[in-house]
Enzyme design. Structure first.
Site, PDB file in Angstrom:
ATOM      1  N   ASP A  48     -30.284  74.248  53.829  1.00  9.48           N
ATOM      2  CA  ASP A  48     -30.102  74.727  55.200  1.00  9.48           C
ATOM      3  C   ASP A  48     -31.232  74.210  56.082  1.00  9.48           C
ATOM      4  O   ASP A  48     -32.389  74.639  55.938  1.00  9.48           O
ATOM      5  CB  ASP A  48     -30.079  76.255  55.203  1.00  9.48           C
ATOM      6  CG  ASP A  48     -29.683  76.836  56.550  1.00  9.48           C
ATOM      7  OD1 ASP A  48     -29.857  76.153  57.575  1.00  9.48           O
ATOM      8  OD2 ASP A  48     -29.198  77.983  56.576  1.00  9.48           O
ATOM      9  N   HIS A  74     -26.228  74.749  57.390  1.00  8.18           N
ATOM     10  CA  HIS A  74     -26.347  76.072  57.987  1.00  8.18           C
ATOM     11  C   HIS A  74     -24.962  76.662  58.231  1.00  8.18           C
ATOM     12  O   HIS A  74     -24.415  76.601  59.325  1.00  8.18           O
ATOM     13  CB  HIS A  74     -27.120  75.988  59.302  1.00  8.18           C
ATOM     14  CG  HIS A  74     -27.415  77.337  59.900  1.00  8.18           C
ATOM     15  ND1 HIS A  74     -28.214  78.273  59.284  1.00  8.18           N
ATOM     16  CD2 HIS A  74     -26.995  77.914  61.054  1.00  8.18           C
ATOM     17  CE1 HIS A  74     -28.291  79.358  60.031  1.00  8.18           C
ATOM     18  NE2 HIS A  74     -27.555  79.173  61.103  1.00  8.18           N
TER      19      HIS A  74
END
Length: 361
Positions: A289, A320
């Site tokens: 992420d 993400h």
């Protein structure tokens, strides 16, 4: 491959068995394995096909403020059972109020799976009118608490669930911590959550993510410049060059009640009352992420090892929230979340049956 990090328990074993029936979770091919930025852009820019229809309902709060509830409508699959009606799934967008294509896809999949999905739009977000010179701080659960109370009154016999996306997890985790065993939720899920919000704001985010969100927020706030003038410095607000500056302008540098950055986060950190959480919470995170940051710094691993209520499903890639697709219009992360809700309901129902107690509504 995915990894499940949690404290050993009967519920954890039941979750492993439930997810174990689904081969796609623990292995197989991943789309875009080395380009988390492309996954993130896909999440922000790609609408679902077709986009689900919604019916908006405005809810007035005790201070005369308004929040909007968008009920997803369409063909719903079989939900509930002989003992329980269809569960209501409250969907919480990110803190900027942007309803992404992936959140709508989750709502669509929930609708097809027999859930009753509804999107929670904060004051002034996503076309919701701003009737008071007040917005919702990052982790303030006050408005969410009113929404949960309303949903419980409207659907008194339905299990109530909640799922948040990205920075929207701040208000959900804050609500679960402050409410404890009185949250009225049966379970919750956080997709790509931000756990340490103050560090997240101070470290800054990649410009590819920060600038679009900053412009999105400014464009929405500029519509209410006149209403906000008595409470904030509008010129400083619209001149903010980072999400941190905008957050400080909205909630710390207010003319009437200024507060320090440190004091603000004492009341708004998502995990400030994590020890009080009393319902199962699934946190779905990706190792790569680029928004949340490195796992060693941004993931509260000790919390998942010590709390019987927190479950971390950690994927090797996915960016993400742009989790790999499992086919047209599908995302395996959404399937994992919905299966988590089903497994928790099944486990609780089995436990109540084993003890000879009536199934609680």
């Amino acid at each position: 491959r995915c990894r499940l990090l949690c404290k050993p328990s009967a519920l954890a074993q039941h979750l492993v068995r439930s997810w174990g029936r689904w081969v796609g979770l623990w292995g197989g091919h991943w789309s875009w394995p080395r380009w988390p930025w492309l996954q993130m852009l896909w999440q922000l820019l790609q609408p679902p096909e077709p986009e689900p229809a919604v019916v908006r309902e405005l809810l007035q709060l005790p201070d005369s403020g308004l929040v909007a509830l968008d009920w997803l409508v369409g063909t719903r699959g079989a939900g509930g059972s002989g003992k329980t009606p269809s569960p209501v799934l409250l969907l919480i967008p990110n803190a900027a109020g942007k309803v992404t294509g992936t959140l709508l896809q989750l709502g669509q999949r929930a609708l097809e799976g027999g859930f009753v999905p509804v999107i929670f739009n904060r004051r002034g977000h996503n076309g919701c009118p701003l009737t008071t010179p007040r917005l919702q701080p990052f982790g303030d659960p006050g408005d969410l608490r009113e929404v949960v109370t309303y949903l419980r009154c409207r659907h008194p016999m339905s299990p109530l669930l909640a799922a948040s996306e990205g920075s929207g997890s701040g208000v959900l985790l804050g609500y679960l911590g402050e409410s404890g065993s009185s949250s009225r939720l049966a379970a919750a899920a956080c997709i790509a959550p931000i756990f340490r919000a103050r560090e997240w704001f101070e470290a800054g985010m990649p410009w590819l993510y920060e600038w679009p969100l900053l412009l999105h927020l400014k464009r929405g706030l500029s519509r209410y410049a006149g209403s906000l003038a008595e409470a904030v410095d509008v010129a400083g607000l619209l001149g903010s060059r980072s999400l941190r500056e905008l957050e400080e302008s909205l909630f710390c540098r207010t003319p009437g009640r200024p507060t320090s950055w440190e004091t603000y986060w004492e009341h708004n950190e998502p995990l400030r009352d994590a020890d009080e959480v009393a319902v199962p919470v699934l946190c779905l995170c990706s190792t790569d992420d680029p928004v949340r940051g490195p796992p060693a710094r941004s993931l509260p691993l000790q919390l998942f090892r010590s709390s019987p209520y927190f479950f971390l499903l950690l994927t090797p890639c996915g960016g993400h929230g742009g989790l790999p697709q499992g086919g047209p219009g599908r995302c395996w992360g959404h399937e994992a979340v919905l299966e988590f809700f089903r497994a928790v309901a099944e486990f609780l129902q089995d436990e109540e049956g084993r003890k000879g107690l009536p199934w609680p509504h």
